[in-house]
Design a protein around this motif. Structure first.
Motif, PDB file in Angstrom:
ATOM      1  N   ALA A 155       0.784  -1.236  -0.148  1.00 34.87           N
ATOM      2  CA  ALA A 155      -0.122  -0.052  -0.111  1.00 34.87           C
ATOM      3  C   ALA A 155       0.966   1.272  -0.092  1.00 34.87           C
ATOM      4  N   ALA A 156       1.794   1.211   1.001  1.00 29.96           N
ATOM      5  CA  ALA A 156       2.838   2.419   0.695  1.00 29.96           C
ATOM      6  C   ALA A 156       3.348   2.673  -0.710  1.00 29.96           C
ATOM      7  N   ARG A 157       3.710   1.505  -1.287  1.00 30.23           N
ATOM      8  CA  ARG A 157       4.545   1.707  -2.648  1.00 30.23           C
ATOM      9  C   ARG A 157       3.203   2.273  -3.526  1.00 30.23           C
ATOM     10  N   ALA A 158       2.121   1.714  -3.526  1.00 28.40           N
ATOM     11  CA  ALA A 158       0.995   2.157  -4.410  1.00 28.40           C
ATOM     12  C   ALA A 158       0.733   3.851  -4.213  1.00 28.40           C
ATOM     13  N   LEU A 159       0.702   4.226  -3.201  1.00 32.25           N
ATOM     14  CA  LEU A 159       0.559   5.690  -2.534  1.00 32.25           C
ATOM     15  C   LEU A 159       1.846   6.516  -3.108  1.00 32.25           C
ATOM     16  N   LEU A 160       2.989   6.082  -3.036  1.00 37.44           N
ATOM     17  CA  LEU A 160       4.020   6.612  -3.501  1.00 37.44           C
ATOM     18  C   LEU A 160       4.084   6.950  -5.172  1.00 37.44           C
ATOM     19  N   VAL A 161       3.743   5.792  -5.764  1.00 38.32           N
ATOM     20  CA  VAL A 161       3.453   5.834  -7.192  1.00 38.32           C
ATOM     21  C   VAL A 161       2.268   6.510  -7.642  1.00 38.32           C
ATOM     22  N   ALA A 162       1.241   6.677  -6.857  1.00 40.52           N
ATOM     23  CA  ALA A 162       0.075   7.570  -7.169  1.00 40.52           C
ATOM     24  C   ALA A 162       0.623   9.014  -6.939  1.00 40.52           C
ATOM     25  N   ALA A 163       1.343   9.215  -6.088  1.00 41.46           N
ATOM     26  CA  ALA A 163       1.882  10.810  -5.983  1.00 41.46           C
ATOM     27  C   ALA A 163       2.792  11.059  -7.051  1.00 41.46           C
ATOM     28  N   ALA A 164       3.407  10.297  -7.249  1.00 42.79           N
ATOM     29  CA  ALA A 164       4.412  10.394  -8.540  1.00 42.79           C
ATOM     30  C   ALA A 164       3.681  10.612  -9.751  1.00 42.79           C
ATOM     31  N   ALA A 165       2.800  10.022 -10.020  1.00 44.96           N
ATOM     32  CA  ALA A 165       1.909  10.143 -11.319  1.00 44.96           C
ATOM     33  C   ALA A 165       1.303  11.387 -11.241  1.00 44.96           C
ATOM     34  N   GLN A 166       0.820  11.799 -10.214  1.00 43.73           N
ATOM     35  CA  GLN A 166       0.150  13.039 -10.085  1.00 43.73           C
ATOM     36  C   GLN A 166       1.147  14.141 -10.296  1.00 43.73           C
ATOM     37  N   ARG A 167       2.315  14.327  -9.777  1.00 47.29           N
ATOM     38  CA  ARG A 167       3.286  15.229  -9.803  1.00 47.29           C
ATOM     39  C   ARG A 167       3.732  15.338 -11.218  1.00 47.29           C
ATOM     40  N   ALA A 177      10.373   6.953 -17.622  1.00 44.35           N
ATOM     41  CA  ALA A 177      11.170   6.872 -18.366  1.00 44.35           C
ATOM     42  C   ALA A 177      11.626   7.892 -19.238  1.00 44.35           C
ATOM     43  N   SER A 178      10.890   8.990 -18.810  1.00 41.65           N
ATOM     44  CA  SER A 178      11.224  10.353 -19.189  1.00 41.65           C
ATOM     45  C   SER A 178      12.546  10.901 -18.505  1.00 41.65           C
ATOM     46  N   GLY A 179      12.821  10.316 -17.480  1.00 42.92           N
ATOM     47  CA  GLY A 179      14.127  10.706 -16.747  1.00 42.92           C
ATOM     48  C   GLY A 179      13.733  11.439 -15.531  1.00 42.92           C
ATOM     49  N   MET A 180      12.492  11.691 -15.096  1.00 51.09           N
ATOM     50  CA  MET A 180      11.947  11.969 -13.810  1.00 51.09           C
ATOM     51  C   MET A 180      12.128  11.061 -12.734  1.00 51.09           C
ATOM     52  N   GLN A 181      12.668  11.641 -11.544  1.00 50.48           N
ATOM     53  CA  GLN A 181      12.741  10.646 -10.677  1.00 50.48           C
ATOM     54  C   GLN A 181      12.809  11.260  -9.117  1.00 50.48           C
ATOM     55  N   ALA A 182      12.455  10.755  -7.973  1.00 53.32           N
ATOM     56  CA  ALA A 182      12.191  11.079  -6.719  1.00 53.32           C
ATOM     57  C   ALA A 182      12.552  10.076  -5.741  1.00 53.32           C
ATOM     58  N   ARG A 183      13.023  10.501  -4.548  1.00 50.51           N
ATOM     59  CA  ARG A 183      13.098   9.441  -3.555  1.00 50.51           C
ATOM     60  C   ARG A 183      11.827   9.446  -2.763  1.00 50.51           C
ATOM     61  N   TYR A 184      11.666   8.427  -2.089  1.00 48.66           N
ATOM     62  CA  TYR A 184      10.495   8.268  -1.269  1.00 48.66           C
ATOM     63  C   TYR A 184      10.141   9.467  -0.422  1.00 48.66           C
ATOM     64  N   GLY A 185      11.118   9.907   0.293  1.00 51.94           N
ATOM     65  CA  GLY A 185      10.777  11.051   1.102  1.00 51.94           C
ATOM     66  C   GLY A 185      10.263  12.234   0.576  1.00 51.94           C
ATOM     67  N   ASP A 186      10.877  12.334  -0.854  1.00 51.23           N
ATOM     68  CA  ASP A 186      10.222  13.760  -1.432  1.00 51.23           C
ATOM     69  C   ASP A 186       8.874  13.508  -1.764  1.00 51.23           C
ATOM     70  N   LEU A 187       8.390  12.241  -1.850  1.00 50.22           N
ATOM     71  CA  LEU A 187       6.969  12.082  -2.240  1.00 50.22           C
ATOM     72  C   LEU A 187       6.117  11.784  -0.935  1.00 50.22           C
ATOM     73  N   ALA A 188       6.584  11.663   0.353  1.00 51.03           N
ATOM     74  CA  ALA A 188       5.802  11.089   1.426  1.00 51.03           C
ATOM     75  C   ALA A 188       4.723  12.000   1.817  1.00 51.03           C
TER      76      ALA A 188
END
Length: 736
Positions: free
Chosen positions: A142-154, A172-183
């Protein structure tokens, strides 16, 4: 703890079991699950109430990029924190360098032990992995799914295009974030009603043989702290004076001389004794020796172990007070048996003897709340006990769950002994004054809780073909549950902790009777690593070997012939025998023994090799162990626990014994109570039997089979079975 509490039940949650809330915790993400198996009042806990406390979650991701896992299970060296972290990390795909595991408490809805129905939080009975298996994987997913959802929205991209690996979310576009950045953003996302788990063939963490404990460095470099290491401003140390005889009470005491000693803060009476409080341990110990105590011994236990065991042996020859199992017709079977073997087994009291003696610290705060530091193996109970002694309510008690240098059952005590001592002493000192109650080794040995002493009167019969036609076992000893808050679990006069391992025999024996006589002795007893199986396995497995010899059968083949309906028992026995080279001859002077036992739903078989010598009679050279504990979460840790359990059980069976004379304990430290020494540890090989069953525990089941395997090797060497323990003390006259 015992099999009656911890018999593993595979937990298969329904769709609606899962997420009840994800809330912001200091700007981070907190995820938790709530089981519906709990009591009705717990099951009706609302999401708002559950979210109110950050300790009511399983997985917390901070803005600083830390993954904090809140464990429902207590860490006392058995590796539960590591196992639970592995379950989370398998689904979360984080980086192990991010991980911290802390002890959770305070909400049974999240932390109730599912192996016991979820009604209370406690660690014991080797249930940690079984209870955690589904819910901690679900929390990680669930934590993983929420992080993915936050990244998809951002990033305004489909969630299906996002990848997660090693604590980094990327596209794939090159965008990335640490977990803490999306928490923080993830905490505001809609919580998924259900989350899929990785299929077994995709696991990278669970079952990995290369994955090592994340906390090993702290244990080796001294960074990990235990309650004994606790330091804080104004902390005082209290040492205890306990009655010299069990059941004695304080009649009066004079602390005048102690209080005159520089550095003594106070001397106060607690429910179980007297606490001498000093500025440090050494000063408190000096003050303790100056306190003059008069004891009322009217209710004290006055018997020694010699008298107690004599009474047990006499009772064992009579009819049992209660019947735990009665199959077939044992009297008729014995009457027609071709051969009968019978005798008495004697098992002494045993001490837990963990490295860190019992301790706890407490502080009554200015606002009336209470802080308690310690090895909280039963947090719900200790929180309630601390509140009662401190004159408040459980919600005003804050627990600090410390890692502990061993327990083996000792810190799962139903009267919360050292917790009550710490809180009552802190209350006597006054608000704002923290105090640590530190038992000495002598306190632990002489005033603790023990594995009960037992006597088994056994009788078994063979027919003309060498088949076991009847077995009768009359067990005599104290009840661990009697007189405790768990006394209601005693049914029809049977404490299940006294008979487990005897009533659930896997062998096909048509006429089987197990009786129990529970004794009245004023010596405090408690579950001890693998509980009833510590004596039942020895009695049964050595008796089986004697029967095999009487039938002129190979001990392994003899057992296998009676295991047709128990394939998991048979499988571990076959693996142990094969890996040990059972069918190959041994060098002259070397002998083998075998034993098999199921405890706490884990199956273990041991084959041992011994060499006779003149120094101690014999030396244990090699142990080959096969274990089936269901799905192997951490194979390296499983092997470590089997090795530890073998060493623990070996010391107990060879030489450990607690004795009393006139009601007073004889042993007080490691010089007179002697666990296994390092030079006595044999070479151990552990083989894990592959399984797709849900995981069971390994903290305790390594203990029971080693003793009877040793005794059976000695029987192979000498033709005699030792029925009175410990072995080394009772080997006289055993020559080939």
């Amino acid at each position: 703890m015992s099999q009656f509490l911890s018999k593993h039940t595979a937990v298969r949650p329904t769709r609606r079991w899962f997420l009840v809330g994800a809330g912001v915790t200091t700007g981070g993400l907190a995820v938790g699950y709530r089981p519906v198996l709990a009591a009705p009042d717990i099951a009706q806990t609302t999401p708002a109430k559950v979210q109110a406390n950050p300790f009511q979650t399983y997985v917390e991701i901070t803005k600083e990029n830390r993954i904090i896992i809140h464990s429902s299970q207590f860490e006392m060296g058995q590796g539960s924190y590591f196992g639970i972290a592995t379950l989370v990390m398998e689904e979360l795909d984080g980086d192990w360098a991010q991980v911290d595991v802390v002890g959770g408490y305070g909400n049974t809805a999240f932390y109730g032990n599912l192996a016991w129905g979820g009604a209370a939080q406690a660690t014991g009975g080797s249930t940690s992995m079984g209870s955690s298996w589904e819910r901690y994987r679900k929390a990680g997913a669930a934590a993983r799914a929420l992080l993915v959802a936050a990244a998809a929205q951002r990033w305004d991209v489909p969630a299906g295009e996002i990848k997660v690996a090693s604590g980094v979310v990327s596209h794939a576009s090159g965008m990335q974030a640490r977990y803490g950045d999306l928490a923080e953003a993830a905490a505001g996302m809609p919580v998924p009603d259900d989350v899929p788990l990785k299929p077994r063939d995709k696991w990278a963490q669970i079952g990995s043989d290369s994955l090592k404990r994340y906390d090993s460095a702290g244990k080796t470099n001294g960074a990990q702290t235990y309650t004994i290491d606790l330091m804080m401003e104004g902390l005082q140390t209290a040492v205890m004076i306990h009655p010299p005889k069990f059941g004695a009470e304080i009649e009066s005491f004079d602390a005048t001389k102690a209080k005159a000693l520089d550095g003594i803060v106070d001397v106060v009476q607690t429910p179980r004794g007297i606490a001498v409080v000093g500025r440090d341990t050494w000063t408190a110990l000096k003050g303790r020796d100056l306190v003059e105590v008069t004891w009322n011994e009217e209710k004290a236990e006055e018997r020694g172990t010699a008298e107690i065991m004599a009474e047990y042996n006499k009772a064992a020859d009579d009819l049992g007070a209660a019947t735990a199992r009665d199959d077939g017709n044992t009297p008729a079977a014995f009457a027609s048996a071709e051969k009968i073997i019978e005798g008495h087994y004697e098992f002494p009291y045993l001490v837990h003897a963990s490295i860190e003696p019992l301790n706890a610290a407490a502080r009554i705060n200015e606002d009336g709340t209470i802080d308690v530091w310690g090895g909280h193996q039963m947090p719900d109970l200790y929180q309630a006990a601390a509140a009662q002694v401190g004159g408040t309510t459980p919600d005003k008690v804050r627990l600090h769950v410390m890692k502990t240098g061993g327990s083996f059952g000792r810190r799962a005590v139903l009267d919360a002994d050292v917790i009550i001592e710490a809180v009552s002493t802190a209350r006597a000192l006054g608000r704002g004054k923290p105090v640590k109650v530190q038992w000495t080794r002598e306190n632990d040995m002489r005033g603790g809780r023990y594995r009960p002493a037992y006597v088994h009167a056994v009788k078994a019969g063979l027919d003309k073909k060498g088949n076991v036609v009847a077995l009768h076992d009359h067990i005599v000893g104290q009840s661990v549950l009697g007189g405790s808050t768990s006394a209601a679990m005693i049914k029809n006069g049977i404490d299940p902790t006294s008979v487990e391992g005897a009533t659930n025999l896997p062998y096909a024996i048509p006429n089987l009777k197990v009786e129990l006589t529970t004794t009245d002795v004023n010596i405090p007893v408690l579950w001890w690593r693998s509980v009833g199986s510590t004596h039942t396995a020895y009695a049964v497995e050595t008796l089986i070997d004697e029967l095999a010899a009487a039938a002129n059968r190979d001990p392994v083949d003899f057992r296998l012939s009676m295991l047709g309906h128990h394939p998991r028992h048979a499988a571990v026995l076959k693996v142990a025998a094969e890996k040990a080279g059972w069918d190959k001859p041994l060098p002259e002077g070397r002998f083998r023994g075998v034993a098999l036992h199921e405890s706490l739903s884990t199956y273990v078989a041991d084959v041992v090799e011994i060499t006779l010598n003149d120094e101690n009679g014999f030396k244990v050279d090699r142990v080959v162990c096969a274990v089936d504990c269901g799905t192997a979460i951490n194979p390296d840790q499983i092997r470590a626990q089997m090795e530890g359990g073998i060493g623990f059980g070996l010391g107990a069976i060879l030489q450990e014994e607690l004795t009393l004379k006139g009601g007073v304990v004889d042993q007080e430290n490691y010089d007179t109570y002697t666990p296994l020494r390092i030079e006595q540890m044999p070479r151990v090989e552990v083989h894990i039997v592959p399984s797709e069953e849900p995981p069971t525990g390994v903290g305790e089941p390594g203990v029971p089979p080693i003793g009877p395997a040793i005794a059976n090797a000695l029987r192979a060497a000498t033709g005699k079975t030792i029925r009175k323990l410990p072995i080394i003390k009772n080997m006289s006259g055993m020559t080939p």
